[in-house]
Scaffold this motif. Structure first.
Motif, mmCIF file in Angstrom:
data_model
loop_
_atom_site.group_PDB
_atom_site.id
_atom_site.type_symbol
_atom_site.label_atom_id
_atom_site.label_comp_id
_atom_site.label_asym_id
_atom_site.label_seq_id
_atom_site.Cartn_x
_atom_site.Cartn_y
_atom_site.Cartn_z
ATOM 1 N N TYR A 263 0.822 -1.216 0.000
ATOM 2 C CA TYR A 263 0.000 0.000 0.000
ATOM 3 C C TYR A 263 0.855 1.265 0.000
ATOM 4 O O TYR A 263 0.615 2.182 -0.805
ATOM 5 C CB TYR A 263 -0.942 0.002 1.204
ATOM 6 N N GLU A 264 1.821 1.334 0.875
ATOM 7 C CA GLU A 264 2.642 2.550 0.966
ATOM 8 C C GLU A 264 3.435 2.781 -0.317
ATOM 9 O O GLU A 264 3.666 3.928 -0.711
ATOM 10 C CB GLU A 264 3.583 2.482 2.168
ATOM 11 N N LEU A 265 3.840 1.705 -0.974
ATOM 12 C CA LEU A 265 4.589 1.846 -2.224
ATOM 13 C C LEU A 265 3.716 2.451 -3.324
ATOM 14 O O LEU A 265 4.142 3.372 -4.024
ATOM 15 C CB LEU A 265 5.123 0.484 -2.674
ATOM 16 N N ILE A 266 2.493 1.937 -3.459
ATOM 17 C CA ILE A 266 1.651 2.453 -4.530
ATOM 18 C C ILE A 266 1.142 3.855 -4.184
ATOM 19 O O ILE A 266 1.006 4.710 -5.065
ATOM 20 C CB ILE A 266 0.475 1.505 -4.859
ATOM 21 N N ALA A 267 0.905 4.107 -2.904
ATOM 22 C CA ALA A 267 0.479 5.451 -2.489
ATOM 23 C C ALA A 267 1.601 6.451 -2.725
ATOM 24 O O ALA A 267 1.368 7.599 -3.146
ATOM 25 C CB ALA A 267 0.060 5.444 -1.022
ATOM 26 N N SER A 268 2.838 6.012 -2.480
ATOM 27 C CA SER A 268 3.998 6.888 -2.715
ATOM 28 C C SER A 268 4.146 7.212 -4.193
ATOM 29 O O SER A 268 4.430 8.362 -4.572
ATOM 30 C CB SER A 268 5.267 6.201 -2.200
ATOM 31 N N ASP A 269 3.954 6.206 -5.054
ATOM 32 C CA ASP A 269 4.018 6.449 -6.498
ATOM 33 C C ASP A 269 2.993 7.498 -6.921
ATOM 34 O O ASP A 269 3.286 8.394 -7.725
ATOM 35 C CB ASP A 269 3.745 5.148 -7.267
ATOM 36 N N ILE A 270 1.786 7.375 -6.385
ATOM 37 C CA ILE A 270 0.719 8.317 -6.738
ATOM 38 C C ILE A 270 1.106 9.735 -6.336
ATOM 39 O O ILE A 270 0.919 10.699 -7.094
ATOM 40 C CB ILE A 270 -0.613 7.893 -6.082
ATOM 41 N N ARG A 271 1.680 9.864 -5.136
ATOM 42 C CA ARG A 271 2.121 11.200 -4.682
ATOM 43 C C ARG A 271 3.239 11.739 -5.569
ATOM 44 O O ARG A 271 3.231 12.917 -5.958
ATOM 45 C CB ARG A 271 2.591 11.129 -3.219
ATOM 46 N N GLN A 272 4.184 10.865 -5.903
ATOM 47 C CA GLN A 272 5.322 11.290 -6.728
ATOM 48 C C GLN A 272 4.869 11.699 -8.133
ATOM 49 O O GLN A 272 5.466 12.576 -8.761
ATOM 50 C CB GLN A 272 6.342 10.159 -6.824
ATOM 51 N N MET A 273 3.802 11.063 -8.621
ATOM 52 C CA MET A 273 3.251 11.425 -9.927
ATOM 53 C C MET A 273 2.481 12.743 -9.873
ATOM 54 O O MET A 273 2.128 13.297 -10.917
ATOM 55 C CB MET A 273 2.283 10.321 -10.409
ATOM 56 N N GLY A 274 2.209 13.195 -8.660
ATOM 57 C CA GLY A 274 1.405 14.402 -8.513
ATOM 58 C C GLY A 274 -0.065 14.166 -8.831
ATOM 59 O O GLY A 274 -0.769 15.080 -9.270
ATOM 60 N N LEU A 275 -0.541 12.932 -8.595
ATOM 61 C CA LEU A 275 -1.905 12.570 -8.985
ATOM 62 C C LEU A 275 -2.772 12.138 -7.802
ATOM 63 O O LEU A 275 -3.747 11.403 -7.960
ATOM 64 C CB LEU A 275 -1.865 11.451 -10.026
ATOM 65 N N SER A 276 -2.432 12.616 -6.612
ATOM 66 C CA SER A 276 -3.191 12.220 -5.427
ATOM 67 C C SER A 276 -4.650 12.647 -5.496
ATOM 68 O O SER A 276 -5.513 12.052 -4.840
ATOM 69 C CB SER A 276 -2.550 12.808 -4.166
ATOM 70 N N ASP A 277 -4.929 13.676 -6.292
ATOM 71 C CA ASP A 277 -6.318 14.128 -6.422
ATOM 72 C C ASP A 277 -7.062 13.393 -7.524
ATOM 73 O O ASP A 277 -8.282 13.530 -7.642
ATOM 74 C CB ASP A 277 -6.364 15.635 -6.678
ATOM 75 N N LYS A 278 -6.345 12.606 -8.344
ATOM 76 C CA LYS A 278 -6.975 11.943 -9.488
ATOM 77 C C LYS A 278 -6.945 10.411 -9.398
ATOM 78 O O LYS A 278 -7.677 9.738 -10.110
ATOM 79 C CB LYS A 278 -6.277 12.371 -10.788
ATOM 80 N N ILE A 279 -6.070 9.861 -8.566
ATOM 81 C CA ILE A 279 -6.036 8.414 -8.347
ATOM 82 C C ILE A 279 -6.391 8.177 -6.887
ATOM 83 O O ILE A 279 -5.642 8.557 -5.987
ATOM 84 C CB ILE A 279 -4.660 7.800 -8.671
ATOM 85 N N ILE A 280 -7.525 7.560 -6.653
ATOM 86 C CA ILE A 280 -8.073 7.420 -5.304
ATOM 87 C C ILE A 280 -8.001 5.965 -4.869
ATOM 88 O O ILE A 280 -8.441 5.064 -5.587
ATOM 89 C CB ILE A 280 -9.532 7.921 -5.263
ATOM 90 N N LEU A 281 -7.446 5.735 -3.678
ATOM 91 C CA LEU A 281 -7.368 4.394 -3.105
ATOM 92 C C LEU A 281 -8.403 4.271 -1.999
ATOM 93 O O LEU A 281 -8.399 5.059 -1.042
ATOM 94 C CB LEU A 281 -5.964 4.132 -2.542
ATOM 95 N N ILE A 282 -9.290 3.291 -2.130
ATOM 96 C CA ILE A 282 -10.356 3.080 -1.152
ATOM 97 C C ILE A 282 -10.091 1.764 -0.429
ATOM 98 O O ILE A 282 -9.923 0.731 -1.068
ATOM 99 C CB ILE A 282 -11.726 3.050 -1.850
#
Length: 406
Positions: A263-282
């Motif tokens: 989880y932390e790895l994929i969440a980190s990738d999303i943050r690094q991509m600058g897409l935390s507002d467009k890729i949502i993990l539920i």
């Protein structure tokens, strides 16, 4: 004379595909009056739902606790291990005695994850006929079984039920399992799903995650793990979002929570991509169907997935699917008219397919309608349950409700 029962065996009660499919099967068999009992090898959030349907025996090897003084004495005399082993043995004997009172006539193993339990714990029942329901391909086989235990389980299996042709072919080819004793079967309780859909919260993403009402939602679903391709989902999302700007395209994965190792790895990738507002993990939720209902397209990013339940759940909601060739059974349903089957791990082709569906709502609608029609045609609930019952009847004659056999 009391009818003999089928002993179903589930490795746990987690809210995942094979467990949910088993729960549906048990509900439907109960309606037909089939005598059953369940051996639950570990707990999970579906445990109470299993209990509502069938009698449950629990096989939980909990840590043995001893009073402080007793434990101290046993450790000093090196007897603690012997005490723990004896306590475990007594617990197992109690559980076996409970099972023997159930008048078991057939074992129905749900998932090869139960190979160890069958090999070691269920030895007193090895003389009974065995039906094995397999949901796993090569990656899962390596994760959930040991070669010796799986080989023994397959040797003892009288009939193997596979969730897709891809899975059936794997066990015939890899393990030389006789094809004459293999059936394919996947269950989807259409009426139950449609009843739940009538009560879904259609704006759950808007209210819970502030997604705009006009958002185009590309969804994924399942526990976060390498096999499910959460990283691939993110790569495709990045490419699609970039190419479709300024359209309000969102990617939503249902079932990825902090309890998962990656989880932390994929969440980190999303943050690094600058897409935390467009890729949502539920995180995993009993309201998964509410979120799936909001999908416009289902992206099955799995490296391997035998035939995931979410594909049929999405199809019933007229949601087209994009999946990979040679990654499991989903292409058998999707084909060329219910979505897109793209070459294995072809990120570019998957992105292009999703973009095509985003830009063409009429194509989405047509493919979605085809998907529902095919599920209803190919996975008729009554016929599916009757086929499993017919397999069971070969090895354990049953007296069941006449209304289902007319």
């Amino acid at each position: 004379m009391e009818q003999k029962k089928i002993l179903f065996v589930s490795h746990d009660a987690n809210r995942a595909g094979s467990q949910l499919l088993l729960l549906q099967l048990l509900r439907l068999l109960k309606e037909r009056g089939v005598p059953m009992h369940l051996l639950l090898c570990n707990g999970g959030e579906l445990e109470s739902e299993f209990e509502e349907v069938v009698g449950v025996t629990r096989l939980y090897h909990k840590k043995i606790t001893t009073p402080p003084l007793t434990g101290k004495i046993l450790r000093k005399t090196n007897l603690l291990k012997m005490y723990e082993e004896r306590s475990l043995q007594k617990g197992n004997e109690r559980i076996l005695a409970e099972l023997e009172q159930q008048n078991i006539g057939l074992i129905f193993i749900n998932s090869i994850a139960n190979a160890e339990v069958y090999y070691d714990f269920l030895r007193p029942f090895h003389q009974l006929p065995l039906v094995l329901f397999v949901h796993e391909l090569a990656m899962s086989v390596k994760i959930y079984t040991q070669e010796k235990q799986l080989a023994y389980l397959l040797k003892k299996t009288d009939h193997l039920i596979a969730v897709s042709n891809a899975v059936a072919d794997y066990y015939i080819r890899k393990y030389d399992f006789p094809g004459a004793h293999v059936s394919t079967f996947t269950l989807i309780d259409h009426e139950h799903i449609d009843q739940r859909l009538a009560a879904v919260q259609h704006d759950i993403l808007e209210k819970t995650y502030k997604v705009p009402e006009d958002a185009i939602v590309i969804g994924g679903c399942g526990n976060a793990e390498w096999r499910k391709g959460n990283d691939i989902f993110n790569w495709i999302a990045s490419r699609v979002i970039r190419k479709t700007q300024p359209l309000p395209v969102y990617f939503v994965w249902v079932g990825a929570g902090p309890q998962h190792e990656i989880y932390e790895l994929i969440a980190s990738d999303i943050r690094q991509m600058g897409l935390s507002d467009k890729i949502i993990l539920i995180p995993p939720t009993p309201r998964a169907l509410d979120y799936i209902n909001r999908f416009d397209v289902l992206l099955l990013s799995s490296r391997e997935d035998p035939y995931p339940l979410v594909v049929m759940e999405a199809a019933l909601q007229e949601i087209p699917v994009v999946c990979f060739e040679d990654a499991g059974g989903a292409p058998e349903l999707i084909e060329a008219d219910a979505g897109f089957v793209v070459p294995y791990m072809d990120i570019s082709a998957a992105s292009d397919a999703i973009i095509q569906l985003i830009l063409d709502p009429s194509l989405r609608n047509t493919m979605g309608q085809n998907a529902r029609r095919k599920v209803l045609e190919r996975h008729n609930t009554d016929k599916s349950v009757a086929s499993v019952e017919a397999i069971i009847q070969k090895y354990l004659p049953l007296q069941v409700s006449e209304q289902h056999n007319q």
